[in-house]
Enzyme design. Structure first.
Site, PDB file in Angstrom:
ATOM      1  N   GLU A  40     -27.198  19.694  -5.385  1.00 35.34           N
ATOM      2  CA  GLU A  40     -25.992  20.025  -6.144  1.00 35.34           C
ATOM      3  C   GLU A  40     -25.624  18.886  -7.107  1.00 35.34           C
ATOM      4  OE1 GLU A  40     -21.319  21.296  -5.212  1.00 35.34           O
ATOM      5  OE2 GLU A  40     -22.499  20.267  -3.680  1.00 35.34           O
ATOM      6  N   LYS A 109     -20.628  28.194  -8.524  1.00 36.84           N
ATOM      7  CA  LYS A 109     -20.053  28.049  -7.186  1.00 36.84           C
ATOM      8  C   LYS A 109     -18.775  28.869  -7.034  1.00 36.84           C
ATOM      9  CE  LYS A 109     -19.171  24.226  -3.945  1.00 36.84           C
ATOM     10  NZ  LYS A 109     -19.155  22.737  -3.864  1.00 36.84           N
ATOM     11  N   CYS A 143     -23.326  24.484  -1.462  1.00 43.78           N
ATOM     12  CA  CYS A 143     -22.580  23.613  -0.554  1.00 43.78           C
ATOM     13  C   CYS A 143     -21.511  24.349   0.271  1.00 43.78           C
ATOM     14  CB  CYS A 143     -21.998  22.442  -1.358  1.00 43.78           C
ATOM     15  SG  CYS A 143     -21.643  20.965  -0.369  1.00 43.78           S
TER      16      CYS A 143
END
Length: 264
Positions: A40, A109, A143
């Protein structure tokens, strides 16, 4: 499908330096694998306060870099994620590049992590992370997304057999990282390929421990806390075998789940 995760340390706010680090690792391993995964925010790290200056305008530099590397080394790349700037809107965005250089996936995200101030500098995505590599349906998430099992299940219900996770996960919550990823593999009966970063930034120490997990929850490869590359070969046929032996998708009861959703 032979997959490698590049668990690199990320220089804080230094895109060009990080590209050179990534390229050095890619040059070492690309000829021996089918897919390379980056972590990331691998170009900038969590230098969020300077994103207006260092974010990639429309992701163009990142896409060009990844496409060139993919073509040169004949390898698919799950390009971690980068800070993408579009008309002052910042997103944490993953690009997936086919070995022919074409962009075959883009995902921003969905769940922003307030403990690292993402909500102050980034806007959340609104689309799924599905893509295809070598006729295999895959999904990419970032994540914090792994703490939302319903989001991962949505991708599995749309056919995902390999879940790619890219992260900057802190060392202080390493136990959560390993446990959540194993759970996501078992409950969705899919491979999980999770690439975390190593090292530190001014505010955090990161866990490393990138993982490749099979649909039974067995760990095929795991890094330590240092810079490293992990590699494992996955057999896509294993996914359908596991799903046939324990038919959780056939045994789901969405008709009943819907009743409770409507009550809520």
């Amino acid at each position: 499908m032979n997959i490698a995760c590049i668990q690199m340390d990320i220089a804080f706010g230094a895109p060009e330096k990080n590209k050179q680090t990534a390229l050095r690792y890619i040059e070492q391993i690309a000829r021996d694998v089918d897919v390379i995964v980056l972590p990331e925010l691998w170009t900038t790290g969590y230098d969020l306060t300077r994103l207006t200056h260092i974010a990639d305008e429309n992701g163009e530099e990142t896409k060009a870099f990844l496409a060139s590397v993919a073509r040169t080394y004949d390898v698919h790349i799950v390009g971690g994620s980068v800070a993408k700037k579009t008309n002052e809107r910042m997103t944490n965005t993953m690009y997936v590049v086919h070995r022919n250089g074409n962009i075959v996936g883009e995902y921003s995200k969905l769940h922003l992590f307030q403990l690292m101030d993402e909500h102050m500098y980034l806007q959340a995505g609104e689309t799924m992370g599905l893509f295809s590599l070598d006729e295999t349906t895959c999904a990419g998430v970032i994540c914090y997304d792994i703490r939302f099992p319903e989001w991962i299940r949505a991708h599995a219900l749309h056919g995902a057999e390999v879940l790619f996770v890219v992260a900057e996960w802190p060392l202080s919550r390493l136990h959560h990282w390993r446990t959540l990823l194993t759970a996501r593999a078992i409950e969705n009966q899919c491979y999980v390929v999770a690439c975390n970063r190593a090292g530190k930034d001014p505010n955090n120490e990161f866990a490393g421990h990138s993982l490749i997990i099979d649909p039974w929850g067995n760990i095929l490869a795991e890094g330590d806390e240092q810079e490293t590359v992990i590699v494992a070969n996955i057999d896509i046929n294993e996914v359908q075998d596991v799903r046939a032996r324990i038919p959780i998708f056939a045994d789901r009861r969405p008709d009943v789940y819907k009743i409770f959703e409507e009550r809520d």
